[in-house]
Design an enzyme around this catalytic site. Sequence first.
Site, PDB file in Angstrom:
ATOM      1  N   HIS A 164       0.848  -1.186   0.000  1.00 39.38           N
ATOM      2  CA  HIS A 164       0.000   0.000   0.000  1.00 39.38           C
ATOM      3  C   HIS A 164       0.886   1.239   0.000  1.00 39.38           C
ATOM      4  O   HIS A 164       1.975   1.248   0.588  1.00 39.38           O
ATOM      5  CB  HIS A 164      -0.930   0.000   1.205  1.00 39.38           C
ATOM      6  CG  HIS A 164      -2.081  -0.955   1.065  1.00 39.38           C
ATOM      7  ND1 HIS A 164      -2.896  -1.317   2.114  1.00 39.38           N
ATOM      8  CD2 HIS A 164      -2.551  -1.622  -0.021  1.00 39.38           C
ATOM      9  CE1 HIS A 164      -3.823  -2.162   1.688  1.00 39.38           C
ATOM     10  NE2 HIS A 164      -3.629  -2.376   0.402  1.00 39.38           N
TER      11      HIS A 164
ATOM     12  N   ASP B 254       1.097   4.106   1.463  1.00 37.68           N
ATOM     13  CA  ASP B 254       1.635   4.763   2.650  1.00 37.68           C
ATOM     14  C   ASP B 254       2.771   3.988   3.290  1.00 37.68           C
ATOM     15  O   ASP B 254       3.343   4.435   4.291  1.00 37.68           O
ATOM     16  CB  ASP B 254       0.519   5.020   3.668  1.00 37.68           C
ATOM     17  CG  ASP B 254      -0.212   3.761   4.102  1.00 37.68           C
ATOM     18  OD1 ASP B 254      -0.565   2.950   3.231  1.00 37.68           O
ATOM     19  OD2 ASP B 254      -0.450   3.588   5.316  1.00 37.68           O
TER      20      ASP B 254
END
EC number: 3.1.26.11
Length: 307
Positions: A63, A65
């Site tokens: 992901h 982030d």
Amino acid sequence: MTLHVTFLGTSGAVPTTTRNPSSVFLKRGGDAFLFDAGEGTQRQMMKYGTGFDVSDVFVSHVHGDHVLGLPGLVQTWDFNDRSEPVTIHTPRGTKSKLDQLVRAIGSPTGFSVRVSEVTPGEVVLERDEYEVRAFETDHRTTSVGYALREHDRKGRFDREKAEDLGVPVGPKFSELHDGNPVELDDGTLVRPEQVVGDPRPGRTVVYTGDTRPVDATVEAADGADLLIHDATFADDAAERAAETGHSTAGEAARVARDAGVRRLALTHISSRYAGDVSALKQQAERTFTGKSVVAHDGLELDVPYPQ
């Protein structure tokens, strides 16, 4: 041997003015590692003075982030004329995504960047004094956590007893401490177990990345000195945590309690708590009293040897 952790990014998926996306820097003696590398990780490394001498990056999942800091970091390494290779460890099935991300700028680097896939239970990195092992986590995508576990250290050497047995000060002390028997001038054989105590445990640091509370974490963190666990939400948002594949502070604390860890650091904090994280701290403390901390960017923790 120092074992030191610096939290570079402690926010959830959405950063705040005080929290960067996920990244943890760990230094053990002369070895340095990153666990995840969210956007802006290289700037956080500068801000908190960790240096850039990282040999391995351990990615929990892909992901944004947790990985969008990699292209900039790789480019900075190249600008700084890095020559040493770097290995990026990532969950099985995600190598192609990491390869594309790291090489998004299109220019070849002057050092080797190796992307290596890992599976739960696998020893990802093995050194003489410690290993890093991947373990299973439960997020909305393929994900793993990582446990750095030191091997047992030698037992304490009883110099006074060795001298009482007639062992001369010098090389024979080292031989005994290394586990080898020594023969004295009069033919007496002194064995290591006579002067060396039981092996002493090393230290363990566990990083979960994003995850629901799972038994695999309890197993990987058994007796750990530091557990860094997802605590995106407070307990009143337990349903939201379950929907998004995260944990609450209370759930993280129960994992820490069940694993018998010495200290718990809560991280991946949702932006909804940007102004006040006291609820997370209080909820963790109900289960894991006196041993929990809500991590913030720049927090540094030393991990001492067990007594």
